[in-house]
Enzyme design. Structure first.
Site: not given
Length: 569
Positions: A183, A272
């Site tokens: 991320e 995810e």
């Protein structure tokens, strides 16, 4: 991803609430209240047609994250529940682990990763931060201590990722891939990357990494993070997997036309998510868990991901509860993971035959798997019709509803390719049957553009240096699967190819995908199929097979592509 959304766990840092961010973006639909879903009320839905010859993406698997430093390691029993495929198991075939920030941290998740590999699971890794010595701080908006990787440390960071890869490999865990950054666009508590920085690292440094490279693992499948990679040939050449997270991503943003246009030879993974929330004990909230079933369906059908990976494997809002038992959310994943195995291909199916009914189908050899989600408050009579094959006989099936969890049901019978089933109210069912007399595939996987038609393909030798081959083996007691990546390192396209190698004594191929393997043992030739005969410069294609073994887990030592020796990584 933040460490936890249920309150502090020992050793975890306090971070911005993911739930607060999702509320701000307003993109995650909440579960419908009991009794509000409408649709079929015991009536018949339109038939769902399953075209067993219309292939879509190759499935790499389903799985979740283990992070011992934040929530403790799985127990031995929990590893069996996570990665086993029998009754009462999740059947996960993918494990995600973190990359340690220093070599002292490399072994934290080794025990779980080693057992996963022993059970045939694919393991990949994602970093949250580089080593502290490589980081500099800067001001980003209101954040005065934002972290980023110093440009002067790019090469050292690539070596750090290599060091972790080597450590895991030397300790019995061959990583399938390693990510550049978890991320990079939501890094309040870890390391930020801009798209420019990511592309630069991929172009200049990722080529030295000794396993597959994944990027960018954006928080919300933000295409502006991955578009620059796809649009830069040099960066794309050093990426094997486009990874994405789906926090707050609306279903309308699931498709990715640019990937289908430019991602030939690359893989597309969802690495995810938790969905739709992380409330305490939400793993067993019902019928909320059915939202997870629809979410997986959408990820496979709308987004055409090849992998679906949950956040924490064991957590109150995850697939495994803290007591090691499968949650209702875990049941949603098991309905896919236990039966849709790595190397299976999604095939065409009527995705939405009735309101709030979702159908997807998969094929591995002569096995066909159908997963049906019924979110209605009443049962639905659903007909499944197979085309492109003849099928009659027993259909094994499993059911999850309010009172049952992946419960095996009495076998059903398919007649002349047709099966009519009563889908209970608010339920998910998986059906497994065998087909025969199948016709050749009519549609290639969408990640590979169809080749230009030529009556007789001309085999061209690779130009420049030899091709690159990565051979990954996941073994168990009496068998194994082998995944082979072939990369064209030359400057011109390879049109028509044959990969030759020698299987060690005692190994025998039983089935394969994306290539024709012959013979089954000894000196084997793997020849392209109709949809992957062309390998563009810098492109990578994947083939693989399943094999029996008398005990040998050795790997082939050499490969040639069209007679040219390959570099083996």
């Amino acid at each position: 991803m933040t460490q936890d959304q249920n309150g502090p766990v020992s050793g975890e840092r306090r971070v911005l609430s993911r739930r607060a961010v999702l509320t701000t973006v307003g993109a995650v639909p909440v579960a419908a209240a009991a009794g509000t879903l409408l649709g079929a009320t015991g009536a018949s839905a339109a038939p769902a047609t399953i075209n067993v010859s219309a292939q879509r993406q190759t499935i790499k698997g389903y799985g979740a994250m283990a992070h011992a430093a934040w929530i403790g390691d799985l127990t031995a029993a929990q590893r069996e529940t996570a990665f086993g495929t029998g009754e009462g198991r999740l059947g996960f075939s993918i494990l995600r682990i973190p990359v340690g920030e220093s070599s002292a941290d490399f072994g934290r998740d080794l025990a779980t990763a080693k057992r996963a590999v022993e059970l045939g699971v694919t393991v990949f890794a994602s970093p949250w931060n580089p080593p502290a010595s490589m980081i500099e701080t800067f001001t980003r908006g209101s954040q005065t201590n934002a972290k980023r990787l110093r440009y002067s440390s790019y090469a050292a960071y690539a070596q750090h990722l290599n060091d972790f890869t080597t450590y895991m490999r030397n300790n019995g865990v061959p990583l399938y891939s390693i990510s550049v950054q978890n991320e990079p666009d939501y890094a309040h508590d870890w390391t930020w990357w801009t798209t420019t920085e990511m592309v630069r690292f991929l172009k200049e440094n990722a080529g030295s990494i000794s396993t597959r490279v994944m990027a960018p693992e954006s928080f919300q499948y933000v295409k502006s993070m991955s578009d620059p990679i796809l649009n830069d040939a040099a960066a794309l050449a050093n990426v094997d997997i486009i990874g994405a997270h789906l926090y707050g991503t609306s279903y309308s943003n699931f498709p990715y036309p640019l990937f289908k246009q430019k991602g030939a030879g690359k893989e597309l993974w969802m690495t995810e998510v938790y969905y739709p929330n992380s409330n305490a004990n939400s793993g067993d909230a019902w019928p909320e868990a059915l939202d997870v079933g629809e979410h997986i369906h959408r990820a496979m059908v709308d987004a055409e991901f090849q992998a679906y990976v949950w956040w924490y494997l064991r957590r109150s809002y995850g697939p495994m509860r803290e007591d090691g038992q499968i949650s209702k959310r875990g049941a949603m994943m098991a309905h896919f993971a236990r039966f849709v195995r790595p190397g299976y291909t999604r095939i065409d199916a009527t995705a939405n035959p009735a309101s709030n009914v979702y159908v997807s189908a998969y094929r591995g050899g002569d096995t066909v798997v159908i997963v049906a989600v019924n979110k209605n408050t009443s049962s639905v009579s659903q007909q499944f019709t197979l085309s492109g094959a003849s099928a009659s006989g027993s259909v094994q099936n499993w059911l999850t509803d309010a009172s049952r969890t992946v419960a095996p049901q009495n076998a059903l019978t398919m007649s002349n390719g047709s099966l009519t089933v009563n889908l209970p109210a608010r339920s998910i069912m998986t059906f497994v049957t065998s087909v025969n007399g199948t016709t050749p595939p009519t549609t290639p996987p969408p990640t590979t553009p169809p080749p230009s038609p030529t009556p007789t393909p001309t085999v061209t030798p690779p130009s420049g240096s030899g091709p690159r081959v990565a051979y990954t083996m996941n073994s168990w007691g009496s068998g194994f699967t082998a995944s082979i990546d072939i990369t064209n390192t030359g400057t011109s396209a390879i049109n028509g190819w044959t990969l030759a190698f020698t299987l060690p004594s005692g190994q025998s191929i039983t089935s394969g995908w994306n290539a024709t393997f012959s013979p089954s043992s000894g000196q084997v030739s793997a020849r392209n199929v109709d949809y992957n005969g062309t390998i563009a410069p810098g492109a990578t294609i994947n083939i693989g097979f399943q094999a029996n073994t008398s005990g040998s887990t050795a790997k082939p030592t050499a490969f040639t592509l069209n007679g040219v020796a390959c570099t083996v990584v």
